[in-house]
Design a protein around this motif. Structure first.
Motif, PDB file in Angstrom:
ATOM      1  N   PRO A   1       0.827  -1.215   0.000  1.00 53.62           N
ATOM      2  CA  PRO A   1       0.000   0.000   0.000  1.00 53.62           C
ATOM      3  C   PRO A   1       0.854   1.255   0.000  1.00 53.62           C
ATOM      4  CG  PRO A   1       0.122  -0.901   2.202  1.00 53.62           C
ATOM      5  CD  PRO A   1       0.835  -1.897   1.311  1.00 53.62           C
ATOM      6  N   PRO A   2       0.266   2.383  -0.354  1.00 54.49           N
ATOM      7  CA  PRO A   2       1.002   3.653  -0.255  1.00 54.49           C
ATOM      8  C   PRO A   2       1.162   4.055   1.207  1.00 54.49           C
ATOM      9  CG  PRO A   2      -1.272   4.054  -0.891  1.00 54.49           C
ATOM     10  CD  PRO A   2      -1.099   2.563  -0.900  1.00 54.49           C
ATOM     11  N   ILE A   3       2.025   5.027   1.445  1.00 55.43           N
ATOM     12  CA  ILE A   3       2.189   5.527   2.799  1.00 55.43           C
ATOM     13  C   ILE A   3       0.917   6.242   3.234  1.00 55.43           C
ATOM     14  CG2 ILE A   3       4.678   5.771   2.511  1.00 55.43           C
ATOM     15  CD1 ILE A   3       4.212   8.803   2.259  1.00 55.43           C
ATOM     16  N   GLU A   4       0.761   6.424   4.544  1.00 52.01           N
ATOM     17  CA  GLU A   4      -0.419   7.096   5.065  1.00 52.01           C
ATOM     18  C   GLU A   4      -0.406   8.581   4.695  1.00 52.01           C
ATOM     19  OE1 GLU A   4      -0.731   6.529   9.214  1.00 52.01           O
ATOM     20  OE2 GLU A   4      -1.258   4.408   9.073  1.00 52.01           O
ATOM     21  N   ASN A   5      -1.583   9.168   4.740  1.00 50.59           N
ATOM     22  CA  ASN A   5      -1.696  10.601   4.455  1.00 50.59           C
ATOM     23  C   ASN A   5      -0.843  11.423   5.413  1.00 50.59           C
ATOM     24  OD1 ASN A   5      -3.411  10.144   2.393  1.00 50.59           O
ATOM     25  ND2 ASN A   5      -5.209  11.067   3.333  1.00 50.59           N
ATOM     26  N   HIS A   6      -0.146  12.406   4.881  1.00 52.22           N
ATOM     27  CA  HIS A   6       0.607  13.383   5.668  1.00 52.22           C
ATOM     28  C   HIS A   6       1.607  12.730   6.605  1.00 52.22           C
ATOM     29  CE1 HIS A   6      -2.250  16.165   3.998  1.00 52.22           C
ATOM     30  NE2 HIS A   6      -3.235  15.435   4.485  1.00 52.22           N
ATOM     31  N   SER A   7       2.281  11.701   6.117  1.00 50.26           N
ATOM     32  CA  SER A   7       3.297  11.009   6.915  1.00 50.26           C
ATOM     33  C   SER A   7       4.689  11.170   6.315  1.00 50.26           C
ATOM     34  CB  SER A   7       2.950   9.515   7.021  1.00 50.26           C
ATOM     35  OG  SER A   7       2.954   8.897   5.740  1.00 50.26           O
ATOM     36  N   LEU A   8       4.871  12.177   5.428  1.00 48.62           N
ATOM     37  CA  LEU A   8       6.128  12.352   4.722  1.00 48.62           C
ATOM     38  C   LEU A   8       6.680  13.763   4.961  1.00 48.62           C
ATOM     39  CD1 LEU A   8       8.171  11.207   2.574  1.00 48.62           C
ATOM     40  CD2 LEU A   8       6.674  12.188   0.817  1.00 48.62           C
TER      41      LEU A   8
ATOM     42  N   GLU B   1       6.727   9.482   9.729  1.00 48.45           N
ATOM     43  CA  GLU B   1       7.224   8.123   9.562  1.00 48.45           C
ATOM     44  C   GLU B   1       8.132   7.984   8.341  1.00 48.45           C
ATOM     45  OE1 GLU B   1       4.155   5.022  10.015  1.00 48.45           O
ATOM     46  OE2 GLU B   1       2.812   6.690  10.482  1.00 48.45           O
ATOM     47  N   TRP B   2       7.999   8.901   7.379  1.00 49.23           N
ATOM     48  CA  TRP B   2       8.734   8.772   6.125  1.00 49.23           C
ATOM     49  C   TRP B   2       9.437  10.089   5.826  1.00 49.23           C
ATOM     50  CZ3 TRP B   2       8.637   3.907   4.018  1.00 49.23           C
ATOM     51  CH2 TRP B   2       7.644   3.058   4.492  1.00 49.23           C
ATOM     52  N   VAL B   3      10.540   9.989   5.080  1.00 45.21           N
ATOM     53  CA  VAL B   3      11.304  11.188   4.756  1.00 45.21           C
ATOM     54  C   VAL B   3      11.754  11.129   3.304  1.00 45.21           C
ATOM     55  CG1 VAL B   3      13.436  10.162   5.638  1.00 45.21           C
ATOM     56  CG2 VAL B   3      13.274  12.635   5.412  1.00 45.21           C
TER      57      VAL B   3
ATOM     58  N   GLY C   1      -4.783  13.955  12.677  1.00 47.80           N
ATOM     59  CA  GLY C   1      -4.902  14.326  11.278  1.00 47.80           C
ATOM     60  C   GLY C   1      -4.711  15.816  11.079  1.00 47.80           C
ATOM     61  N   PRO C   2      -4.198  16.236   9.926  1.00 45.42           N
ATOM     62  CA  PRO C   2      -3.938  17.668   9.681  1.00 45.42           C
ATOM     63  C   PRO C   2      -5.191  18.520   9.754  1.00 45.42           C
ATOM     64  CG  PRO C   2      -3.740  16.383   7.652  1.00 45.42           C
ATOM     65  CD  PRO C   2      -3.842  15.392   8.761  1.00 45.42           C
ATOM     66  N   GLU C   3      -6.361  17.922   9.550  1.00 43.86           N
ATOM     67  CA  GLU C   3      -7.592  18.704   9.632  1.00 43.86           C
ATOM     68  C   GLU C   3      -7.875  19.165  11.063  1.00 43.86           C
ATOM     69  OE1 GLU C   3      -8.642  14.401  10.311  1.00 43.86           O
ATOM     70  OE2 GLU C   3      -7.350  15.549   8.948  1.00 43.86           O
ATOM     71  N   ASN C   4      -7.226  18.535  12.049  1.00 45.52           N
ATOM     72  CA  ASN C   4      -7.442  18.902  13.449  1.00 45.52           C
ATOM     73  C   ASN C   4      -6.252  19.660  14.050  1.00 45.52           C
ATOM     74  OD1 ASN C   4     -10.067  17.848  13.827  1.00 45.52           O
ATOM     75  ND2 ASN C   4      -9.231  15.785  14.024  1.00 45.52           N
ATOM     76  N   ILE C   5      -5.343  20.129  13.223  1.00 47.69           N
ATOM     77  CA  ILE C   5      -4.161  20.828  13.704  1.00 47.69           C
ATOM     78  C   ILE C   5      -4.142  22.242  13.129  1.00 47.69           C
ATOM     79  CG2 ILE C   5      -1.630  20.848  13.742  1.00 47.69           C
ATOM     80  CD1 ILE C   5      -1.722  17.815  13.469  1.00 47.69           C
TER      81      ILE C   5
ATOM     82  N   SER D   1      -1.157  18.915  -0.373  1.00 44.84           N
ATOM     83  CA  SER D   1      -0.561  17.598  -0.598  1.00 44.84           C
ATOM     84  C   SER D   1      -1.216  16.564   0.299  1.00 44.84           C
ATOM     85  CB  SER D   1       0.950  17.653  -0.306  1.00 44.84           C
ATOM     86  OG  SER D   1       1.518  16.363  -0.292  1.00 44.84           O
ATOM     87  N   ASP D   2      -1.484  15.389  -0.277  1.00 42.27           N
ATOM     88  CA  ASP D   2      -2.027  14.284   0.511  1.00 42.27           C
ATOM     89  C   ASP D   2      -0.978  13.675   1.426  1.00 42.27           C
ATOM     90  OD1 ASP D   2      -4.504  14.520  -0.540  1.00 42.27           O
ATOM     91  OD2 ASP D   2      -4.302  12.890  -1.985  1.00 42.27           O
ATOM     92  N   ASN D   3       0.293  13.790   1.048  1.00 45.93           N
ATOM     93  CA  ASN D   3       1.324  13.023   1.733  1.00 45.93           C
ATOM     94  C   ASN D   3       2.300  13.865   2.534  1.00 45.93           C
ATOM     95  OD1 ASN D   3       0.537  10.400   0.739  1.00 45.93           O
ATOM     96  ND2 ASN D   3       1.273  11.054  -1.251  1.00 45.93           N
ATOM     97  N   ILE D   4       2.748  15.004   1.978  1.00 44.67           N
ATOM     98  CA  ILE D   4       3.809  15.762   2.637  1.00 44.67           C
ATOM     99  C   ILE D   4       3.233  16.631   3.749  1.00 44.67           C
ATOM    100  CG2 ILE D   4       5.568  17.538   2.333  1.00 44.67           C
ATOM    101  CD1 ILE D   4       6.173  16.450  -0.347  1.00 44.67           C
ATOM    102  N   ARG D   5       3.788  16.451   4.958  1.00 39.43           N
ATOM    103  CA  ARG D   5       3.346  17.211   6.109  1.00 39.43           C
ATOM    104  C   ARG D   5       4.241  18.416   6.378  1.00 39.43           C
ATOM    105  NH1 ARG D   5       2.467  14.758  12.218  1.00 39.43           N
ATOM    106  NH2 ARG D   5       2.194  16.734  13.293  1.00 39.43           N
ATOM    107  N   GLU D   6       5.531  18.292   6.070  1.00 36.63           N
ATOM    108  CA  GLU D   6       6.462  19.369   6.383  1.00 36.63           C
ATOM    109  C   GLU D   6       7.600  19.372   5.373  1.00 36.63           C
ATOM    110  OE1 GLU D   6       8.995  21.110  10.235  1.00 36.63           O
ATOM    111  OE2 GLU D   6       8.143  19.087  10.294  1.00 36.63           O
ATOM    112  N   VAL D   7       8.151  20.551   5.117  1.00 38.62           N
ATOM    113  CA  VAL D   7       9.337  20.712   4.288  1.00 38.62           C
ATOM    114  C   VAL D   7      10.404  21.389   5.147  1.00 38.62           C
ATOM    115  CG1 VAL D   7      10.319  21.722   2.207  1.00 38.62           C
ATOM    116  CG2 VAL D   7       7.953  20.917   2.190  1.00 38.62           C
TER     117      VAL D   7
END
Length: 800
Positions: free
Chosen positions: A75-82, A169-171, A568-572, A107-113
């Motif tokens: 499966p793909p990585i979880e949402n916003h875990s990259l 969890e992912w980078v 989840g990012p919707e609650n942050i 972005s569905d996946n990237i949480r931070e840069v």
């Protein structure tokens, strides 16, 4: 989420139990054997020892590789875990907007840069970043932060060190070209990767004794000795302490480290040819690509804490695999409310009763659910066998906080693949009857269980009886297996009896630090300097000594932090600055004076759905509250600016028509100013009968003066609140932690918002007020970015 699970190449054998008189020796030997079986072993390990964190490159032979499966079922990585880590150097600044453009979109996946740059260009990089972000018309993109480093080259270990500090969890590790020189298919994969437990990227190499050879892409994921950026990998592969020989390639050393954790001795995987449509480049060189993503420049929008979530959430399932490992059936029955609730929302729950008889497995049920239970048997004689018999690697493992043989084995097993991504939650047996709230958390929140670091900071002077009451209430509270640091801040005038109370106090939940002033500071510095965050995952609970806490106060903190900071990012939202333990019963900030307040009555009168909901208020709580790290750092900077009178005179009123303008010696006066200018809000509980997680005894001190007893008792009754007690079957009507809408914390977007006067408002309205007042005070109309920067807020970028 299912994970890639390598096949073990060795077979485990069982043996008969020895005679009882040799049992202690047997367990010692079995423990040692277990350690040996789970130690990473590799023919690539050097014969001689090396410095910690350093691998010997020249002694690692090349081992032929076979193609790896195509991971079609992964499966793909979880949402916003990259998290993306992008290095920038001096000549990158001119094109920084172009480098960042793929990340400044929803972005569905990237949480931070994270941008890493040399210290010498930090000011220029910060200035360029602020200009770019000011053009954005939305904040619906990943967070962007700057990480400086000493030196002039990132090609040693800076990238790897930065990757080890991400919170996801992912980078995604990039080079200074970012995603520019990649094909559209390569970019698409790196931004939306599969959950493969190895580094994956387009550029991999085989290492030979004299040089390195680039591996061309094929139809499969090709194994490599090591990869060079860009690559995506699980964050846990990057060591915090990383070193390598001065004449070696750090990515080769990193690949060797990765290979030692993998049974097939693979250092990384190369994207297959149906994804990688470029020829293999020379090392550290990429062919150019003309494809570009441009930023659309529009006026900056308004940051709202309750904005609707606009990102689709279809790339990862919200259902998880939970495992409960307990010795006895009785333990399971106590934990059953949590297990049944997790199962009722679609999660899979498996149970191992490791000291129970096989017949006990037939009683794993309650009125609410039936669970799948197992015991150790001839088919699954060990914990490792049982875990391998499961359909997938568990996302979360619950276990008791006990030190028996299997508990120690469980810790060791989870340190290795394929369980390194599994979250272990250990709960004391005595706390499980009060843990039903855990079942209300989501999979993402539970997987982040061990991320928040909470420090309790007590501020005291010469009230030993008050301090003793507070410390006693802290000792009686439930901490659910968490390590919690305790800091006690003593004023210079603390009396001998107060010192004796601290000396006799015992704390079993973490470290204790006592800070004693040698020069009298007063309440403002006593509070402000009582705690400072060491990371963005550290939180400070500030308690003055006339406070008393509920036995369930820590459960409220943990539950709300996991929902509104690590869920989840919707609650942050960057607008939420903390969590109150105390319910508001009085509004003290109105110019006409103190007024009573009842949130439930206010919400009922205004037809607010679910009047029992928690809510957001601009009023900062000083009677038991958790403060968030970014906002507390910003407050320190803001207070320095205000006290220096660099931006305005100290007597100037920042917030119009508010009673706190007269509190010249209170830290809250200045925090309220920052809140007003920023539009910040704090989360408040809202339980029946004002039931609270903390209460204030309103004792004589800096803000409460001696007065006639009758008047004092009248005022005290205004602020004393009933504390939430431990759940008790004999008192079913008492408010509990899950007396919430739908027995869970609501979404952030559904929470009512109140201003400093206790009136219903909205996040956008609060922000507009702050922007207008900032322009009036500073004459600065520059756009405020979501970065917590007090200098920028006050238009003092050059202030130091």
């Amino acid at each position: 989420m299912a994970r890639y699970k390598p096949i073990r190449s060795h077979k485990e054998q069982s043996c008969k139990m020895p005679l009882p008189r040799t049992r202690s020796l047997f367990f010692f030997g079995l423990f040692a054997a277990t350690l040996w079986l789970w130690m990473p072993r590799s023919p690539l390990e050097p014969a001689e020892s090396s410095a910690p964190g350093m691998d010997k490159v020249d002694e690692v032979p090349y081992t032929p590789r076979s193609p790896v499966s195509n991971f079609s079922d992964t499966p793909p990585i979880e949402n916003h875990s990259l998290t993306a880590v992008l290095p920038i150097i001096s000549h990158s600044l001119e094109g920084l907007e172009f480098l960042l453009s793929p990340f400044l979109v929803p972005s569905d996946n990237i949480r931070e840069v994270i941008l890493i740059c040399p210290q010498k260009i930090l000011s220029d990089a910060r200035r360029a970043l602020k200009i770019i972000l000011s053009y954005r018309n939305t904040v619906d993109h990943p967070n962007v932060s700057l990480l400086p480093y000493a030196g002039s080259s990132y090609r040693n270990s800076t990238l790897i060190s930065a990757a080890s500090r991400v919170r996801t969890e992912w980078v995604l590790v990039l080079d200074d070209h970012g995603l520019q020189r990649l094909s559209s298919r390569q970019r698409a994969y790196l931004l939306s990767p599969l959950s493969i437990s190895l580094p994956v990227g387009p550029n991999g190499f085989l290492r030979f004794p004299a040089n390195a050879s680039c591996i061309p892409a094929t139809a499969n994921f090709e194994p490599a000795d090591y990869l060079i950026p860009p690559l995506v990998a699980p964050a846990h592969l990057f060591p915090r302490a990383f070193s390598h020989p001065a004449d070696s390639d750090p990515w080769l050393v990193f690949g060797i480290r990765v290979a030692k954790t993998h049974l097939e001795m693979i250092g990384g995987l190369i994207l297959p040819s149906n994804i990688n449509d470029l020829n293999c480049p020379e090392q550290y060189s990429r062919p150019p690509s003309l494809e570009r993503t441009w930023i659309d420049h529009r006026p900056n929008g308004i940051l709202s804490a309750v904005k609707e979530q606009k990102r689709p959430s279809h790339s990862a399932s919200v259902s998880g695999y939970f495992v409960l490992v307990v010795p006895y059936l009785e333990d399971l029955h106590v934990f059953m409310p949590v297990a049944c609730r997790l199962q009722s929302v679609g999660h899979t729950v498996s149970v191992l009763l490791y000291q129970a008889s096989p017949s006990d497995a037939t009683y794993c049920s309650s009125e609410d659910c039936i669970l799948h239970c197992s015991t150790l048997s001839h088919t699954t004689p060990t914990l490792n066998h049982w875990l391998e018999s499961l359909d997938a690697s568990p996302d979360v493992v619950f276990a008791l906080d006990v030190q028996d043989f299997l508990s120690v084995t469980l810790t060791m097993v989870l340190l290795h693949e394929p369980y390194r991504d599994t979250t272990l939650i250990r709960l004391p047996r005595a706390d499980i009857p009060y843990s039903d709230w855990i079942g209300s958390l989501t999979l993402r929140e539970l997987r982040n269980w061990n991320v928040p670091e909470i420090t309790i900071s007590v501020i005291t002077d010469h009230r030993p009886h008050s301090l003793q009451r507070l410390l006693t209430s802290l000792t009686r509270a439930r901490y659910f297996g968490e390590r919690v640091g305790l800091r006690i801040n003593l004023e210079q005038t603390a009396d001998p009896e107060t010192l004796r109370v601290i000396q006799d106090f015992g704390w079993n939940h973490g470290n204790v630090f006592v800070y004693h002033r040698v020069i009298h500071g007063g309440l403002l510095p006593a509070v402000v300097e009582s705690w400072y965050p060491n990371s963005n995952d550290s939180y400070g609970l500030l308690l003055e000594d006339d406070i008393e806490v509920s036995p369930m106060f820590f459960a409220w903190i943990k539950m709300t932090l996991l929902r509104y900071r690590h869920g989840g990012p919707e609650n942050i939202s960057p607008s939420v600055f903390g969590i109150s333990l105390y319910q508001q019963k009085m509004i003290e900030l109105r110019p006409e004076g103190r007024r009573s307040f009842d949130a439930r009555a206010l919400f009922t009168t205004n037809d607010t759905p679910n009047p029992s909901t928690p809510y957001l208020s601009q009023i900062p709580c000083s009677w038991g509250a958790v403060y968030f790290p970014e906002h507390w750092r910003e407050f320190h900077d803001y207070l320095s600016i205000r006290l220096s009178e660099y931006s305005m005179k100290i007597h100037e009123d920042v917030v119009p028509d508010i009673r706190s303008n007269k509190w010249v010696k209170s830290w809250k006066k200045y925090f309220i100013e920052l809140i007003y200018l920023r539009g910040y809000v704090m989360l408040y509980p809202n339980y029946a009968n004002f039931t609270s997680l903390s209460t204030n005894h309103l004792e004589v001190g800096s803000h409460v003066k001696d007065q006639p007893e009758e008047e004092y008792l009248r005022k005290k009754a205004l602020f004393m609140l009933p504390l939430m007690s431990l759940p008790n079957a004999s008192m079913p009507s008492s408010p509990g932690l899950l007396d919430l809408p739908e027995q869970k914390l609501p979404s952030l977007s559904s929470l009512p918002v109140l201003d400093l006067m206790g009136r219903l408002s909205s996040a956008s309205e609060l922000l507009e007020r702050g922007i207008e007042r900032r322009a009036e005070l500073t004459g600065c109309s520059a756009v405020i970015s979501p970065i917590h920067d007090a200098r920028e807020l006050m238009c003092l970028q050059e202030f130091t």
